[in-house]
Structure formats: C-alpha cells, structure tokens
Design an enzyme around this catalytic site. Structure first.
Site, short mmCIF file in Angstrom:
data_model
loop_
_atom_site.label_atom_id
_atom_site.label_comp_id
_atom_site.label_asym_id
_atom_site.label_seq_id
_atom_site.Cartn_x
_atom_site.Cartn_y
_atom_site.Cartn_z
N ARG A 140 10.70 -0.08 11.45
CA ARG A 140 9.58 0.10 12.38
C ARG A 140 9.66 -0.87 13.54
O ARG A 140 10.01 -2.04 13.36
CB ARG A 140 8.26 -0.07 11.63
CG ARG A 140 7.90 1.16 10.84
CD ARG A 140 6.78 0.93 9.88
NE ARG A 140 5.66 0.18 10.45
CZ ARG A 140 4.54 -0.08 9.80
NH1 ARG A 140 4.39 0.37 8.55
NH2 ARG A 140 3.58 -0.76 10.37
N LYS A 152 0.83 -1.21 0.00
CA LYS A 152 0.00 0.00 0.00
C LYS A 152 0.87 1.26 0.00
O LYS A 152 0.68 2.16 -0.81
CB LYS A 152 -0.93 0.01 1.23
CG LYS A 152 -1.82 -1.22 1.36
CD LYS A 152 -2.73 -1.17 2.59
CE LYS A 152 -2.01 -1.15 3.93
NZ LYS A 152 -1.30 -2.43 4.23
N ARG A 154 -0.88 -8.46 13.63
CA ARG A 154 -1.42 -7.55 12.61
C ARG A 154 -2.18 -8.33 11.52
O ARG A 154 -3.20 -7.86 11.01
CB ARG A 154 -0.29 -6.72 12.00
CG ARG A 154 0.16 -5.63 12.96
CD ARG A 154 1.60 -5.22 12.75
NE ARG A 154 1.81 -4.59 11.48
CZ ARG A 154 3.01 -4.45 10.91
NH1 ARG A 154 4.08 -4.94 11.51
NH2 ARG A 154 3.13 -3.84 9.77
N ARG A 179 11.65 -4.61 5.38
CA ARG A 179 11.25 -3.24 5.06
C ARG A 179 12.09 -2.21 5.82
O ARG A 179 12.35 -2.37 7.01
CB ARG A 179 9.78 -3.07 5.41
CG ARG A 179 9.30 -1.63 5.46
CD ARG A 179 7.81 -1.52 5.35
NE ARG A 179 7.05 -2.08 6.44
CZ ARG A 179 5.71 -2.15 6.46
NH1 ARG A 179 5.01 -1.70 5.43
NH2 ARG A 179 5.10 -2.66 7.49
P1 ADP Z 1 1.01 -1.57 7.52
O1 ADP Z 1 1.51 -0.60 6.49
O2 ADP Z 1 2.05 -2.59 7.88
O3 ADP Z 1 -0.32 -2.16 7.15
P2 ADP Z 1 0.31 0.74 9.12
O4 ADP Z 1 1.47 1.65 9.05
O5 ADP Z 1 -0.85 1.04 8.26
O6 ADP Z 1 0.80 -0.76 8.87
O7 ADP Z 1 -0.21 0.64 10.61
C1 ADP Z 1 0.66 0.40 11.69
C2 ADP Z 1 -0.14 0.31 12.97
O8 ADP Z 1 -0.81 1.55 13.23
C3 ADP Z 1 -1.26 -0.74 12.98
O9 ADP Z 1 -0.79 -2.03 13.33
C4 ADP Z 1 -2.19 -0.17 14.06
O10 ADP Z 1 -1.67 -0.37 15.36
C5 ADP Z 1 -2.10 1.33 13.78
N1 ADP Z 1 -3.10 1.78 12.78
C6 ADP Z 1 -2.85 2.32 11.56
N2 ADP Z 1 -3.98 2.61 10.91
C7 ADP Z 1 -5.00 2.23 11.73
C8 ADP Z 1 -6.42 2.24 11.64
N3 ADP Z 1 -7.05 2.71 10.53
N4 ADP Z 1 -7.14 1.76 12.69
C9 ADP Z 1 -6.54 1.29 13.79
N5 ADP Z 1 -5.21 1.22 13.96
C10 ADP Z 1 -4.43 1.70 12.94
P1 ADP Z 2 2.17 -1.83 3.25
O1 ADP Z 2 2.16 -0.31 3.20
O2 ADP Z 2 0.99 -2.43 2.55
O3 ADP Z 2 2.34 -2.36 4.63
P2 ADP Z 2 4.75 -1.57 1.88
O4 ADP Z 2 4.40 -0.77 0.67
O5 ADP Z 2 5.47 -0.89 2.97
O6 ADP Z 2 3.44 -2.33 2.42
O7 ADP Z 2 5.60 -2.84 1.36
C1 ADP Z 2 6.20 -3.74 2.30
C2 ADP Z 2 7.62 -4.07 1.84
O8 ADP Z 2 7.55 -4.86 0.64
C3 ADP Z 2 8.45 -2.84 1.49
O9 ADP Z 2 9.78 -3.05 1.94
C4 ADP Z 2 8.36 -2.74 -0.04
O10 ADP Z 2 9.57 -2.20 -0.59
C5 ADP Z 2 8.17 -4.19 -0.46
N1 ADP Z 2 7.23 -4.32 -1.60
C6 ADP Z 2 6.14 -3.58 -1.87
N2 ADP Z 2 5.51 -4.01 -3.00
C7 ADP Z 2 6.22 -5.08 -3.43
C8 ADP Z 2 6.09 -5.98 -4.57
N3 ADP Z 2 5.08 -5.86 -5.44
N4 ADP Z 2 7.01 -6.95 -4.69
C9 ADP Z 2 8.03 -7.09 -3.80
N5 ADP Z 2 8.20 -6.29 -2.71
C10 ADP Z 2 7.32 -5.29 -2.53
#
Ligand code: ADP
Ligand code: ADP
Ligand code: ZN
Length: 223
Positions: free
Chosen positions: A168, A19, A179, A134
């Site tokens: 992170r 994302k 998660r 990451r």
């Molecule tokens: P990822 O990119 O790995 O999906 P995020 O950066 O979006 O993780 O979120 C990291 C953490 O922040 C989540 O595990 C949760 O604790 C909190 N968080 C983020 N967005 C939300 C949301 N919309 N509702 C509740 N908790 C959230």
């Molecule tokens: P999210 O925001 O959904 O938690 P990220 O965009 O941070 O996910 O992606 C998680 C990790 O995977 C990052 O280190 C990113 O560089 C890598 N990544 C993202 N998209 C791809 C893909 N299509 N193939 C391989 N690695 C990816």
C-alpha cells in the site's frame, strides 16, 4: 440466540492491529462478509471514480476521508443481501464519533443489530514493523507479512497461486504516524461509546495470529 445465528461485529484497533487478517479468517470460518472501508476506498481510487478522486490524496497522507463519504459507502453496502446469512464484519469503520452515530441510525433504520465490538489491543511500538512488512496478493487480496506471515513458497500466493503482490502507498513510516494520531484522537474514543452499551470485547492483539483467532471464535461461541 442459537449457535448458528449470524452475528454482526465491529473490529476496532489501530492500523496494523490485525483487523484485516482476522476478518479474512472469519469470512472463511463463519461465512461472514468483510466490510472494509479501506478496501472499498482503495477500489474507488483504483477505478478513478469521483469518490476515489476525493479520497486518494487524503489516504496517501494517512488522513481520514470525510465522514459522509464513508457513511454513504457503508449505507449502500448494508443493503446488499449477502450480509444476512453469516453476518458482517465492519473493518475500519466507524472511525469517528460522527460515523458511529450515523451507523446507529443506519442500523436502526434497517432493523439490524450489533453483537460485538472487538477491541484489538496492541502495543503501539510493534505497529510500524507490522505495517511496513505488510503485503497482499494482487489477484485475490490475501494478506501477508515479510516476517510474521510469509507465503509458504516464496513469491507464490498460498490461496490462489498468484505471483503478483502489492504494497500500500500509505504503508510507510511517515503516513503511519499520521494514521496513529488519527486513531488516538478520533477512533479510540469509540471504545467508551460502545462500552457504555456493554458491547466491547477486549482481545490481546499481540498474541499470535492463531491465538487471536481463537479468542475471537470464543466470543462467537459465547453468543
Ligand atoms: P488500516 O487497515 O491500516 O487501519 P485502512 O485500510 O482501514 O487502514 O484505511 C486506510 C485509509 O483509508 C485510512 O488511513 C483513511 O485514509 C481511509 N479510511 C478507511 N476507512 C475510513 C473511515 N472509516 N473513515 C475515514 N477514512 C477511512
Ligand atoms: P489492520 O487491518 O488492522 O491494519 P492487518 O491485518 O493488515 O492489520 O495486519 C498488519 C500486518 O501484520 C499484516 O502484514 C499481517 O500479516 C500482520 N499481522 C496481523 N496480525 C498479526 C499478529 N497477531 N502477529 C503478527 N503479525 C500480525
Ligand atoms: Zn492470491
């Protein structure tokens, strides 16, 4: 709607789906604004604000923070004018049915509509490797991966030349499991919620980063 009109989207997918990576690209390619509740909450934790104090421990454990906290943050953010020119990307929000219902009310009240809910479909088995590899630039926030997206020159950010990188606190195997549970139990049901309105666009998140971007750009071109 003309090709150049702003479109507003939600990116849905489990942690590590890509994302943030895709949002970063859309910010550049389409002048969109990325609204990542995760980034906003991490900023609140770093600043020691009251919201940060509430959220920090939950985030570190991989649990969701309460709906009213994130809904409040998004409510305020949607009032800023910068979202109008290129549209916005909700990245990591909504994550529960309660948040989706609250978002509907907010968008209604503000006279804003949603164009696409992009469902980033990924193989769950690939996610631990994606997440534990990451890292991000400490200066500009650009995202990288040890194996899948290393910096072009070791130790130097491609975007800004920065040399400090961060990982992170919740990107460890233990928190990732929590998660993923939160995703399956609380967030996955939203796909039906939006499918009922014909807004869901599935995208193969296991393709390369470039291919995923192309699939998403194609959705915008289709209007
Ligand atoms: P990822 O990119 O790995 O999906 P995020 O950066 O979006 O993780 O979120 C990291 C953490 O922040 C989540 O595990 C949760 O604790 C909190 N968080 C983020 N967005 C939300 C949301 N919309 N509702 C509740 N908790 C959230
Ligand atoms: P999210 O925001 O959904 O938690 P990220 O965009 O941070 O996910 O992606 C998680 C990790 O995977 C990052 O280190 C990113 O560089 C890598 N990544 C993202 N998209 C791809 C893909 N299509 N193939 C391989 N690695 C990816
Ligand atoms: Zn940088």
């Amino acid at each position: 709607m003309s090709d150049a009109a702003a479109q507003n989207i939600i990116l849905i997918g489990p942690p590590g789906a890509g994302k943030g990576t895709q949002a970063e690209r859309l910010v550049k390619s389409r002048n969109m604004v990325q609204l990542s509740t995760g980034d906003m909450l991490r900023a609140a934790v770093a600043s020691g604000s009251p919201i940060g104090k509430k959220a920090g421990a939950l985030m570190e454990a991989g649990e969701l923070v309460p709906d009213e906290v994130v809904v409040g943050i998004i409510d305020e953010r949607l009032d800023q004018d910068d979202i109008k020119a290129g549209g916005f990307i909700l990245d990591g929000f909504p994550r529960t049915t309660g948040q989706a219902e609250a978002l509907d009310q907010l968008l209604d009240a503000k006279g804003v509509s949603l164009d696409h809910v992009i469902n980033m479909e990924v193989d769950i088995a690939a996610l631990v490797e994606r997440i534990t590899g990451r890292f991000a630039c400490g200066d500009c926030g650009a995202g990288y991966h040890d194996t899948f997206k290393p910096t072009k020159t070791a130790g130097i950010c491609d975007e800004c030349g920065g040399k400090e990188f961060k990982r992170r606190a919740d990107d460890n195997e233990e928190a990732v499991k929590t998660r993923l549970d939160a995703f399956h139990n609380q967030t996955a049901p939203l796909i039906n919620y939006y499918a009922d309105r014909g807004l869901v666009r599935p995208v193969d998140g296991m393709a390369s980063i470039d291919e995923v971007s192309q699939a998403i750009e194609a959705l915008f071109a289709a209007g």
